[in-house]
Design a protein around this motif. Sequence first.
Motif, mmCIF file in Angstrom:
data_model
loop_
_atom_site.group_PDB
_atom_site.id
_atom_site.type_symbol
_atom_site.label_atom_id
_atom_site.label_comp_id
_atom_site.label_asym_id
_atom_site.label_seq_id
_atom_site.Cartn_x
_atom_site.Cartn_y
_atom_site.Cartn_z
ATOM 1 N N THR A 6 0.810 -1.216 0.000
ATOM 2 C CA THR A 6 0.000 0.000 0.000
ATOM 3 C C THR A 6 0.841 1.263 0.000
ATOM 4 O O THR A 6 0.303 2.360 -0.012
ATOM 5 N N SER A 7 2.158 1.128 0.034
ATOM 6 C CA SER A 7 3.004 2.319 0.137
ATOM 7 C C SER A 7 3.253 3.002 -1.195
ATOM 8 O O SER A 7 3.732 4.128 -1.233
ATOM 9 N N LEU A 8 2.977 2.297 -2.290
ATOM 10 C CA LEU A 8 3.283 2.869 -3.598
ATOM 11 C C LEU A 8 2.001 3.267 -4.307
ATOM 12 O O LEU A 8 1.000 2.544 -4.264
ATOM 13 N N ASN A 9 2.033 4.423 -4.940
ATOM 14 C CA ASN A 9 0.868 4.878 -5.685
ATOM 15 C C ASN A 9 0.639 3.957 -6.881
ATOM 16 O O ASN A 9 1.510 3.832 -7.740
ATOM 17 N N PRO A 10 -0.530 3.310 -6.926
ATOM 18 C CA PRO A 10 -0.758 2.307 -7.977
ATOM 19 C C PRO A 10 -0.826 2.888 -9.387
ATOM 20 O O PRO A 10 -0.722 2.154 -10.355
ATOM 21 N N LEU A 11 -1.003 4.197 -9.499
ATOM 22 C CA LEU A 11 -1.269 4.771 -10.821
ATOM 23 C C LEU A 11 -0.014 5.282 -11.523
ATOM 24 O O LEU A 11 -0.086 5.749 -12.653
ATOM 25 N N TYR A 12 1.139 5.243 -10.847
ATOM 26 C CA TYR A 12 2.363 5.714 -11.493
ATOM 27 C C TYR A 12 3.394 4.597 -11.550
ATOM 28 O O TYR A 12 3.456 3.754 -10.647
ATOM 29 N N GLN A 20 7.646 7.598 -10.001
ATOM 30 C CA GLN A 20 7.646 7.970 -8.589
ATOM 31 C C GLN A 20 9.059 8.315 -8.122
ATOM 32 O O GLN A 20 9.252 9.266 -7.365
ATOM 33 N N TYR A 37 4.452 -0.871 -13.362
ATOM 34 C CA TYR A 37 3.644 -0.310 -12.273
ATOM 35 C C TYR A 37 3.829 -1.148 -11.019
ATOM 36 O O TYR A 37 4.177 -2.339 -11.099
ATOM 37 N N HIS A 41 1.912 -2.745 -9.102
ATOM 38 C CA HIS A 41 1.198 -4.016 -8.960
ATOM 39 C C HIS A 41 1.874 -5.146 -9.743
ATOM 40 O O HIS A 41 1.516 -6.302 -9.575
ATOM 41 N N VAL A 46 10.398 0.726 -2.252
ATOM 42 C CA VAL A 46 10.103 1.699 -1.197
ATOM 43 C C VAL A 46 11.401 2.204 -0.573
ATOM 44 O O VAL A 46 11.578 3.402 -0.337
ATOM 45 N N TYR A 62 0.154 5.283 0.694
ATOM 46 C CA TYR A 62 0.989 5.861 -0.362
ATOM 47 C C TYR A 62 0.947 7.377 -0.347
ATOM 48 O O TYR A 62 1.915 8.020 -0.742
ATOM 49 N N PRO A 115 -3.765 1.539 -14.393
ATOM 50 C CA PRO A 115 -2.884 0.554 -15.025
ATOM 51 C C PRO A 115 -3.161 -0.865 -14.561
ATOM 52 O O PRO A 115 -2.822 -1.817 -15.249
#
Lengths: 313, 326, 325
Positions: free
Chosen positions: B103-109, B114, B153, B155, B166, C219, C316
Amino acid sequence: MSVVEQSDRPGFIARMRDTDIWYSFVRNRIVMLAAFITIVIFLGALFAPLVAPHNPFDLASLSLMDSLVPPAWMEESDPRYLLGTDDQGRDILSAIIYGARISLAVGFASVAFAAVLGISLGLLAGYLGGRTDAIIMRIADVQLTFPSILIALLIDGSVRGIFGGQFSREDSAFYVLVLSIGLSFWVQYARTVRSSTLVEKNKEYVQAARLIGLHPIKIMLRHVLPNVTGPVLVIATINLALAIITEATLSFLGVGIPSTQPSLGTLIRIGNDFLFSGEWWITIFPGIALAVLALAINLLGDWLRDVLNPRLR
Amino acid sequence: MTDTPLLSVRDLVVQFPTRKGVLTAVDGVSFDIKRGEVLGVVGESGAGKSMTGAAIIGLIEPPGRIASGQVLLDGERIDNLSVSQMRRVRGKKVGMVFQDPLTSLNPLYTVAQQLVETVRTHLPLSEKQAREHALALLDEVGIPAAKRRMDDYPHQFSGGMRQRVVIALALAAEPELVIADEPTTALDVSVQAQIIDVLKRLCSERGAAVMLITHDMGVIAETADRVAVMYAGRVAEIGPVRDVVQHAKHPYTQGLMGSIPTLAHDSDRLVQIHGSMPRLTDIPPGCAFNPRCAHAFDRCRQDRPSPIQTGERAVACWLADQEVGQ
Amino acid sequence: MLAFTIRRLIQSIGVMLVVSLIAFVMFRFVGDPVDQMVGLETTIEEREILREQLGLNDATPVQFLRFVGNAIQGDFGVSYQFKRPVATILGERMPATLELAFVSAILALVAGIPMGVYTALRRESVLSKLFLMISLIGVSLPTFLIGILFIFLFAVVFQILPSFGRGEIVDLGWWRTGLLTSSGLKALILPSITLALFQMTLIMRLVRSEMLEVLRTDYIKFCQARGLRSRSVNFGHALKNTLVPVITIAGLQIGSLIAFAIITETVFQWPGMGLLFLQAVQNVDIPIMAAYLLLIAFLFVMINMAVDMLYVVVDPRIRIGGGEE
């Protein structure tokens, strides 16, 4: 090792604040006011003949001499008519009280109809499963795609198409409205009841009841139904406000309650014709009454939802 | 190197106003971290470890706030900086690694996006240079085929790989201190050691100090130079890791040590501390640990012990006070 | 990705079939189509010939298939009221409704999203509380009442805006637009705001709750912990993540704008499809009701497909799939 403990993380407290404190601080006083207003309007509507200063439906007491009298604080007013009169000389305040009576009657009846229908279908779908479930829920999905006002209008049009010639508008309007609004609101009950039925169905006590040969209907009514009272109450309260608004909208659109026994929506429609000639009170006061009633019930519904916190579908 | 510690926390108090009154999540915590040092912070959930970390980096969620005390970085206060000044400290001077890499990484970038954004926020690099910097970092944290994978990405990475990303993000702007808040708790046991390894190696290469927050005494014993044991928002005991592990003075630390299996002591069963940590709403008067402590006496129930310094160690316990007095 | 698209396509066709069935049942069994088409003096023999010509004596499934086939070709029969093809009448009315719905959708999004973001970021500010108060009232006030209040204020009391109609219309041949004249634009103001208010309220509340949710995520905290600029954190990272749920609901809401236009068009006497539909309901003009229902369903389905395509652009995880190592 993968247990994620969250108790010492700030998110939790921030969330608490966002719900509990916010509501208890800002809402409770407002909620009490909303409850008070709702009760006053309910009682006024229930005892309309005793409370209202005039009987707006008593044609004999109406006089065209008294028509279009402005509210009591304006010039050329008549102290007998606090909020003025309409084009037929009906007292606006009395018309509002009687109108709220009809609006609430339609509201309660259609919510009751929707609840009974939705709960029954939800229980059936959840308990029987299989094809029954699939069909009921598919219909629910499709219906949920459309705004309820459109569905109510379609049902209203169809019902009048089928029974058109047989009954007069005056007699049938109430039932057509209840049918239309009820049929457009059943989905939410059905989905909620179905999902908790699915949960309850597999619990041991229901299995046990089934083993000792209790009739399925009895099992559902006695064991499953009590578990859904909370969510159903919340949906019903919010739907009551929605039903009243929908009734008013349909009546305003001219397919609801006719003008001989006007509801709040009908009163607004009648008054709308006089807006341009300066007799604003005929439409504005019923409008305020409708808005206050809907807002008060909505606030109660919101509050109930926060207190009971059911999982709604 | 000067004598000034890199980080100095003095009498830190973090409070949350709630409906039932003010909760004190961190209650008078003091410690130092020297340059390049690894300080382990250990304790149960709710002991205030994470909150202390959040306070240092200035990310306590409102309505929580630092009620009193100071946080000094390089001898300068950072607890009272403006929002924009504090922003320049975060990432640039103090980096942070969170618990759950999923959950620490923005899923959209993408990972590269990042990293590049983080690098360019703090360092005067061009897009291209920042990308090279990012690639080097990903190589260092051990992402295989980093050049090919950096435009994927989050995911598309596994949990362990994401935690490496991270770490790369936390170190992107070369901070002097990294706060790692339970960096391995959410990971498979098999990759935990690798992640700790990567973190420790990269920080020591850069001379960055680490504040390693965990409830796993084993990790601390292997990784940290010094350890601070926290209980109910207070520091119970602090000192060099070996001393504390082998000669714990605070009864709570002794209990904690009893709860890790060791090969050296051939004991049949692990010792357990009875009861559970009090909630923040009802911390007992005196020493917070007294209801669970086998050695508690009257004074423990009345007066709150403050840390007593002996050499490199400090213990907040009246028993230790007696020893010193004798 | 392909499977996803195909599944959605099949679902959409399913919805359209169910709605066609309902429309057909209405069309065929609510009232007798023949009665509506001929006068009282028509003999039973003549009626029977007409029935045969219309295919009303065929088996019901055959009639349904014919109905669907005709509908696909844009043939919805003849209006009972106007005695003209339904498709032609709807075609005349459609530009008015679409322009109204389009402008309202833009208004709702342009006002609703920033208000939602603002109330989420500045939770304690007075303005936020004001916005929330307005939204609660907006949800409770029926649309027609808002319209009447607007007419009363701006057309009766201040007399600055027209209260009904579309103003001057420019005929482009294939489209009759009110967007090119000043009177047309003026006439659009009150109806479009009335129609937009409810949706704006919903979008604002939705954006707010989604923003609050996202701002609590790890995040976002990690973004802050890395010292990213707050504008980038709030808009680049947080807002973008709220877009997926917002697109879903907003898509549905914008679909329902067209249906809600029934009320607005009635209040402002806006000559669109909604007003036409209402007249059809009042006069039990079943062909128009059935065609309108199908048209709305079709628009809903199209909007849903567009929403699904937008997902793919934004997220994505859908675009590339869960390729874990």
